[in-house]
Every structure is written in structure tokens, then in C-alpha cells.
Design a protein around this motif. Structure first.
Motif: not given
Length: 336
Positions: A41, A306, A331
């Protein structure tokens, strides 16, 4: 190969995606005493905007073609230090890249049994620590005081307000959407809040929502909202300057009113700070906040982009424009 986001151009106003460049380099090898990390992350934060400028700041700025700075949650995939093993999850500062080598100074192991590992760069990382030390160490919060927080739905402001509620304070916040107002009042327990985009007279609104005045103002925003606080300060009030996000992307500085005389009449104090000034308090702060989380007293929300490292510029720009609730993350990968 290691994919990295570098600084392609110094922004004028709000950053654009063309101010960044995606490059590939070989995955580095760790020397003795170092570890090779795989980013899981990536944190994007307001302070990074200042690091993109050429002007001198409290830390070295990013130069052209250098990897953007930033904190990460990462997995140790090769270790040449006895304190870290392959598979350990750590908080590190290797910037916007998929892999990086780090010395062990500054690395912090993350315990996934306490909370999801992503919180290690959020509520149990730099933003949470900033809220804790800023409010309690700099703001010298006392039980039962009146607190106002700007940027109250962000990674720092949302924690500030909740800590103040834990301390028995009355808490008012400001944010930029009705959804954020509902979040901080209905979910986080703020006593009142207002959408600053729907208000024309901030001073009057603060007088309405803080009829007894403001003991502690935690400032994440700056600008006109901050100007409006000073006439509403109580005697011995404290103004804690954490961020000035409304000012970071201005092409020309704003002109504000003269407000320092309020510090005389109210015998008030204004102070800026950096979370790194309080490293001796970090361990205790993390223990306390982890306890509050497990007790259900401290809540958090994450906005997660994402799609990997290439999504970092868009997530960063969105955060600067208020697109996140709570902590903005990107992410990059799953643990092995």
C-alpha cells in the motif's frame, strides 16, 4: 523490473498527471544491514504537494526524474539484517515504487492482529500520530473544552475530532461535501459540522455552532475558514497549525485580514508543528490508539485506489481536491 513514479515537471497550481512519469528500473539488491521491500500500500498525503515545489521547505524537495517521496506498507522479501525476516510487514519510506531497498532505521513492524495492515500508514501511522500529538501535545487539550477541526473528514481531522470526543469535549468540524458532514456527525460523533461550500459567512457560522467560543482549533485547511476562527477564540485559546491544504495549489497567494490582535485580547497562542518533532511520544500514542480502536472508541475509513502504482498520480490529485473520506491509499499488491 521495478516500476516507479518520478517527478516529470514542477506543477503550477493543481498537479496534473503529466507532471508525473512512470518508469522501469531493475529491482535493487540489498546490502548488508538492509532489506528489500515489496510495496503493498502507498500513502498519498497533502504534504507531498509542497515537496514537488522548488522553494525551500522543512525537508528536501523531490528533484526532476526522482522517485516521488511517500510512506508505504511493504513486505520484506529479502533481508540482510537479523531483526527483519522475509515475510515481515513493515511501515517504510521508499516512495512511489513497487520495490525499494531500505536501511532498518525508521522501519516499523506492523502487527496484522490489531487492525488491517493498511492502517499502518493511516490511523496507526503518520496521520494518526499527527492527530494525537498535534491535539494533545501542541494543543494541550483539556477535558471538556470546545474544539473546532477543519478538514474534519480527512485522515488527520477525523482522528482529531474523535480523540477530542474521547476526552469529553464538544467538537465541531468543517468539510466539503454533505456526505462528509453526515460521516463525521453520524458515524464519528462530532456534535456539529458544516459544509464550507454552502456557507458564505464562516465567522457567523462558527459563532452559531460554537456559541461558547473555541478553546482549540486544529487547522488542516488555512485560508478564510482559519481567518474566521480568531474572532471566535476563547481566552487562552490555542490554534494548532497542521496543514494549509487550501493554499497548496494557489498560483497567487490569497490576501487575508489582520487577525493577530485577537491573540492579545484573548491571550491566545498559535503554533505549527511536525509530527517528527515528537518521535519520543509515537510508541505510547500508537499503543493508546490501538486500544481505542479495539474498544470501538476510534473509527476510521480508507479510500483505496485499486490498480497498482500507475494509479498513484490520479489518487494524489483526487485527494488534493477533496475526493477522499478518511485516509487516501493506493493498493499496489497483495502480500505473498
Amino acid at each position: 523490473m521495478n516500476r516507479q513514479i518520478t517527478l516529470a515537471a514542477r506543477p503550477i497550481g493543481y498537479p496534473k498527471e503529466t507532471d508525473f512519469k512512470l518508469v522501469e528500473t531493475p529491482i535493487p539488491k540489498p546490502d548488508d544491514g538492509h532489506v528489500l521491500l515489496k510495496t503493498l500500500y502507498l500513502s498519498v498525503d497533502p504534504y507531498m504537494r509542497g515537496r514537488m515545489n522548488a522553494a525551500r521547505s522543512y525537508a528536501a524537495n523531490v528533484e526532476h526524474n526522482e522517485v516521488m517521496v511517500g510512506g508505504v506498507i511493504a513486505e520484506v522479501i529479502e533481508s540482510k539484517h537479523s531483526h527483519f525476516q522475509v515475510g515481515d510487514i513493515v511501515n517504510a519510506n521508499i516512495g512511489w515504487q513497487e520495490y525499494g531497498v531500505s536501511g532498518v532505521d525508521g522501519l516499523r513492524k506492523i502487527d496484522p492482529s490489531i487492525a488491517p495492515i493498511s492502517t499502518g500508514i493511516g490511523i496507526l501511522g503518520m496521520p494518526g500520530l499527527t492527530a494525537y500529538v498535534g491535539l494533545l501535545e501542541v494543543g494541550k487539550l483539556q477535558d471538556g473544552e470546545n474544539v473546532f477541526v477543519s478538514g474534519a473528514a480527512g485522515a488527520v481531522g477525523s482522528v482529531v475530532g474523535q480523540i477530542a470526543k474521547i476526552k469529553g469535549c464538544r467538537v465541531v468540524g468543517s468539510a466539503g461535501t454533505d456526505e462528509k458532514i453526515d460521516y463525521i456527525v453520524d458515524e464519528l460523533g462530532f456534535d456539529a459540522a458544516f459544509n464550507y461550500k454552502n456557507v458564505t459567512d464562516y465567522q457567523a457560522k462558527l459563532a452559531e455552532l460554537c456559541p461558547d467560543g473555541i478553546d482549540v482549533y486544529f487547522d488542516n485547511v488555512g485560508g478564510q475558514i482559519t481567518d474566521a476562527v480568531f474572532p471566535n477564540l476563547r481566552v487562552k485559546g490555542r490554534v494548532v497549525i497542521c496543514g494549509q491544504i487550501s493554499q497548496y495549489n494557489l498560483e497567487k497567494p490569497e490576501t487575508g485580514p489582520r487577525f493577530l490582535w485577537h491573540l492579545i485580547t484573548q491571550r491566545a497562542r498559535i503554533e505549527g508543528f511536525l509530527v517528527f518533532d515528537f518521535v519520543d511520544r509515537h510508541a505510547d500514542a500508537l499503543i493508546q490508539m490501538a486500544e481505542w480502536i479495539t474498544q470501538g472508541k476510534l473509527k476510521y475509513r480508507e479510500t483505496i485506489a485499486e490498480g497498482g502504482i500507475e494509479k498513484a498520480p490520479a489518487a494524489f490529485i483526487s485527494m488534493l481536491k477533496g475526493g477522499n473520506i478518511g485516509k487516501q491509499l493506493v493498493k499496489i499488491a497483495d502480500p505473498s
